[in-house]
Write a protein that holds these residues in place. Structure first.
Motif, PDB file in Angstrom:
ATOM      1  N   ASP A  90     -13.465  -9.491 -11.466  1.00  0.00           N
ATOM      2  CA  ASP A  90     -12.227  -8.741 -11.291  1.00  0.00           C
ATOM      3  C   ASP A  90     -11.541  -8.476 -12.625  1.00  0.00           C
ATOM      4  OD1 ASP A  90     -10.603  -7.410  -9.521  1.00  0.00           O
ATOM      5  OD2 ASP A  90      -9.194  -9.069  -9.313  1.00  0.00           O
ATOM      6  N   ASN A  91     -10.759  -7.394 -12.665  1.00  0.00           N
ATOM      7  CA  ASN A  91      -9.919  -7.105 -13.826  1.00  0.00           C
ATOM      8  C   ASN A  91      -8.487  -6.883 -13.354  1.00  0.00           C
ATOM      9  OD1 ASN A  91      -9.769  -4.517 -12.765  1.00  0.00           O
ATOM     10  ND2 ASN A  91     -10.975  -3.558 -14.389  1.00  0.00           N
ATOM     11  N   VAL A  92      -7.603  -6.506 -14.255  1.00  0.00           N
ATOM     12  CA  VAL A  92      -6.186  -6.383 -13.918  1.00  0.00           C
ATOM     13  C   VAL A  92      -5.907  -5.258 -12.928  1.00  0.00           C
ATOM     14  CG1 VAL A  92      -5.215  -7.453 -15.983  1.00  0.00           C
ATOM     15  CG2 VAL A  92      -5.897  -5.040 -16.041  1.00  0.00           C
ATOM     16  N   GLY A 128     -11.194 -11.631 -19.567  1.00  0.00           N
ATOM     17  CA  GLY A 128     -12.603 -11.908 -19.822  1.00  0.00           C
ATOM     18  C   GLY A 128     -13.502 -10.719 -19.540  1.00  0.00           C
ATOM     19  N   ILE A 129     -13.228 -10.003 -18.446  1.00  0.00           N
ATOM     20  CA  ILE A 129     -14.009  -8.816 -18.102  1.00  0.00           C
ATOM     21  C   ILE A 129     -13.612  -7.643 -18.988  1.00  0.00           C
ATOM     22  CG2 ILE A 129     -14.513  -7.147 -16.285  1.00  0.00           C
ATOM     23  CD1 ILE A 129     -15.743  -9.897 -15.807  1.00  0.00           C
ATOM     24  N   GLU A 130     -12.304  -7.460 -19.165  1.00  0.00           N
ATOM     25  CA  GLU A 130     -11.797  -6.308 -19.934  1.00  0.00           C
ATOM     26  C   GLU A 130     -12.234  -6.339 -21.398  1.00  0.00           C
ATOM     27  OE1 GLU A 130      -8.713  -7.317 -16.727  1.00  0.00           O
ATOM     28  OE2 GLU A 130     -10.160  -8.351 -18.004  1.00  0.00           O
ATOM     29  N   ALA A 131     -12.432  -7.543 -21.945  1.00  0.00           N
ATOM     30  CA  ALA A 131     -12.809  -7.656 -23.356  1.00  0.00           C
ATOM     31  C   ALA A 131     -14.163  -7.016 -23.638  1.00  0.00           C
ATOM     32  CB  ALA A 131     -12.832  -9.128 -23.775  1.00  0.00           C
ATOM     33  N   GLN A 132     -14.962  -6.798 -22.595  1.00  0.00           N
ATOM     34  CA  GLN A 132     -16.257  -6.140 -22.778  1.00  0.00           C
ATOM     35  C   GLN A 132     -16.080  -4.681 -23.196  1.00  0.00           C
ATOM     36  OE1 GLN A 132     -19.045  -6.889 -19.502  1.00  0.00           O
ATOM     37  NE2 GLN A 132     -17.873  -8.704 -18.950  1.00  0.00           N
ATOM     38  N   ASP A 133     -14.902  -4.128 -22.960  1.00  0.00           N
ATOM     39  CA  ASP A 133     -14.618  -2.753 -23.377  1.00  0.00           C
ATOM     40  C   ASP A 133     -14.198  -2.673 -24.837  1.00  0.00           C
ATOM     41  OD1 ASP A 133     -15.185  -1.791 -20.841  1.00  0.00           O
ATOM     42  OD2 ASP A 133     -13.121  -2.052 -20.156  1.00  0.00           O
ATOM     43  N   GLU A 135     -12.031  -3.183 -28.414  1.00  0.00           N
ATOM     44  CA  GLU A 135     -10.670  -2.852 -28.829  1.00  0.00           C
ATOM     45  C   GLU A 135     -10.157  -1.587 -28.148  1.00  0.00           C
ATOM     46  OE1 GLU A 135      -8.160  -2.584 -33.045  1.00  0.00           O
ATOM     47  OE2 GLU A 135     -10.321  -3.017 -33.031  1.00  0.00           O
ATOM     48  N   ALA A 136     -11.071  -0.691 -27.809  1.00  0.00           N
ATOM     49  CA  ALA A 136     -10.670   0.571 -27.178  1.00  0.00           C
ATOM     50  C   ALA A 136     -10.084   0.346 -25.783  1.00  0.00           C
ATOM     51  CB  ALA A 136     -11.879   1.504 -27.079  1.00  0.00           C
ATOM     52  N   GLY A 137     -10.452  -0.748 -25.144  1.00  0.00           N
ATOM     53  CA  GLY A 137      -9.962  -1.012 -23.793  1.00  0.00           C
ATOM     54  C   GLY A 137      -8.646  -1.752 -23.741  1.00  0.00           C
ATOM     55  N   LEU A 138      -8.129  -2.132 -24.907  1.00  0.00           N
ATOM     56  CA  LEU A 138      -6.921  -2.946 -24.960  1.00  0.00           C
ATOM     57  C   LEU A 138      -5.689  -2.253 -24.368  1.00  0.00           C
ATOM     58  CD1 LEU A 138      -6.367  -5.819 -25.819  1.00  0.00           C
ATOM     59  CD2 LEU A 138      -5.774  -4.990 -28.101  1.00  0.00           C
ATOM     60  N   ASN A 180     -16.967 -13.029 -28.875  1.00  0.00           N
ATOM     61  CA  ASN A 180     -15.857 -13.981 -28.917  1.00  0.00           C
ATOM     62  C   ASN A 180     -14.677 -13.430 -29.710  1.00  0.00           C
ATOM     63  OD1 ASN A 180     -16.709 -16.076 -27.252  1.00  0.00           O
ATOM     64  ND2 ASN A 180     -17.877 -17.073 -28.876  1.00  0.00           N
ATOM     65  N   ALA A 181     -14.955 -12.611 -30.701  1.00  0.00           N
ATOM     66  CA  ALA A 181     -13.864 -11.985 -31.456  1.00  0.00           C
ATOM     67  C   ALA A 181     -13.051 -11.082 -30.534  1.00  0.00           C
ATOM     68  CB  ALA A 181     -14.433 -11.192 -32.628  1.00  0.00           C
ATOM     69  N   MET A 182     -13.723 -10.354 -29.642  1.00  0.00           N
ATOM     70  CA  MET A 182     -13.014  -9.494 -28.692  1.00  0.00           C
ATOM     71  C   MET A 182     -12.220 -10.333 -27.691  1.00  0.00           C
ATOM     72  SD  MET A 182     -13.289  -6.327 -29.420  1.00  0.00           S
ATOM     73  CE  MET A 182     -13.136  -6.903 -31.121  1.00  0.00           C
TER      74      MET A 182
END
Length: 414
Positions: A90-92, A128-133, A135-138, A180-182
């Motif tokens: 799940d994401n936000v 955790g899921i969103e970080a896969q996108d 910096e552009a997904g921030l 991990n940086a993301m």
């Protein structure tokens, strides 16, 4: 993804067919959340309803129950309700929840789940899921998290934001350091949003990264195992500003008798030393498969003993045997009646959560409350009635969540 255990008994299969979301009333005109300092000691009050909301970080604890066990035993004199709404992947925006039909959309279902739970406290673990996108997904993540916090505020609940956990072992999908940086970037964004809105933030990213035996914490480098959730529970407690569960016990024996400090009370210092301990909380039991404990339990030092081996019992139940020199150094107590009681409580929590899991997201959801409800929608009432069983289990939990008074005795082996 949560592992589901299915019993072969007919009775359990009947229960599985009967689980559906409870018909909890939608809260109306609830007050805005009470202002609190994010740095003040965290506290749960009588009547609080705690919701764990996020991805697999929370859903997978359905298998272990450590997070709820940790909070339950911290306030054993208070009736607090816990509901785990974690959903793997799940994401936000609740994207993983779209399993019924459309409408409701996945996001509408997320809002429905939060509202029906009627929370007063929400632990929020996304990123955790969103970080896969990357910096552009921030920006999209911040937008979704803002909306979630607005919803929680509108329900009059307190929000506790929790960071994502790091990936602990590399795989074939990319650089471990980059991923991990993301995750750390998203963790920082969560921390800033919490600060901007006056919310409590708990960083679990760095404490987990700092644990030496990282490989022992996960199933696959990403999803925590039993020991991982044990460690996560202790990290969460510390992040909430809660004091240690126990303090070292020190007893000194001399010809004049025995001396100690609180929380120990000496009953007898004759041939056999007898004492009680004012235990404020039950301990967190280590996972059963953890054959070699790496986390200390209750440290007990007893000095002044004559040479020999001494057995400690609690209400006549053997706890541990050690030499006089070992007792003087300090013996790690990680078993005994208190740990057995905590384990029993943990199992009761797991049973209750199993019922709730299949109630609010039954395997045949589409047929009961979705687009094919015309076929099996008749089961809805029966599934709602499972709340009676859940309530009964919560009553049983209340009966065993507080430490019981015990008499300890140290006896010289002959």
């Amino acid at each position: 993804m949560r592992k589901i255990k299915v019993s072969a008994t007919i009775g359990y299969m009947v229960l599985l067919l009967m689980y559906v979301p409870t018909g909890l009333a939608v809260a109306q005109n609830k007050p805005q959340p009470v202002s609190e300092s994010p740095t003040a000691p965290f506290e749960l009050k009588n009547g609080d309803r705690v919701v764990f909301l996020g991805n697999s970080l929370f859903e997978n604890d359905f298998q272990y129950g450590y997070l709820e066990l940790a909070l339950t035993t911290r306030w054993p004199d208070r009736d607090v309700t816990y509901r785990n709404l974690g959903w793997a992947g799940d994401n936000v925006f609740g994207v993983a929840r779209g399993t019924i039909t459309n409408p409701p959309t996945a996001y509408e279902l997320l809002m429905e789940h939060i509202t029906k739970a009627q929370p007063t406290v929400v632990f929020l673990a996304y990123g955790g899921i969103e970080a896969q996108d990357g910096e552009a997904g921030l920006p999209a993540f911040k937008e979704g998290l803002t909306k979630l916090l607005d919803k929680i505020d509108a329900l009059g609940a307190r929000a506790v934001l929790v960071s994502p956990i790091p990936i602990l072992t590399a795989d074939s999908t990319g650089s471990l350091a980059l991923r991990n940086a993301m995750l750390e970037l998203y963790s920082s964004a969560i921390a800033k949003m919490a600060a901007d809105r006056g919310k409590r933030f708990v960083d679990i990213f760095k404490p987990i990264q700092e644990i030496k035996q990282k490989a022992a914490l996960t199933e696959n480098g990403i999803h925590l195992n039993a020991m991982g959730y044990y460690q996560l529970a202790t990290i969460l407690e510390k992040g909430l500003g809660l004091p240690p569960r126990s303090e070292p016990i020190s007893i000194t024996i001399s010809k004049a008798g025995a001396e100690t400090t609180a929380p120990v009370k000496i009953l007898s210092s004759g041939a056999d030393l007898q004492f009680t301990i004012n235990e404020r909380y039950l301990p967190l039991p280590l996972p059963k498969e953890n054959s070699k404990p790496t986390v200390p339990g209750q440290i007990m030092k007893i000095s002044g003993l004559k040479k020999g081996f001494y057995t400690l019992t609690a209400d006549n139940e053997e706890v541990i045997t050690a030499s006089a020199s070992k007792w003087a150094e300090g013996v790690d107590i990680s078993q005994g009646p208190s740990f057995e009681q905590a384990h029993e409580l943990q199992q009761m929590i797991l049973k209750k959560n199993d019922l709730f899991f299949f109630q609010y997201r039954p395997p045949n959801t589409t047929y009961i409350v979705g687009m094919r409800a015309h076929e099996q929608g008749r089961h809805t009432k029966g599934l709602e009635d499972q709340s009676i069983i859940i309530k009964w289990l919560e009553g049983q939990i209340a009966l065993i969540r507080a430490p019981k008074s015990k008499t300890y005795q140290l006896t010289l082996l002959k």
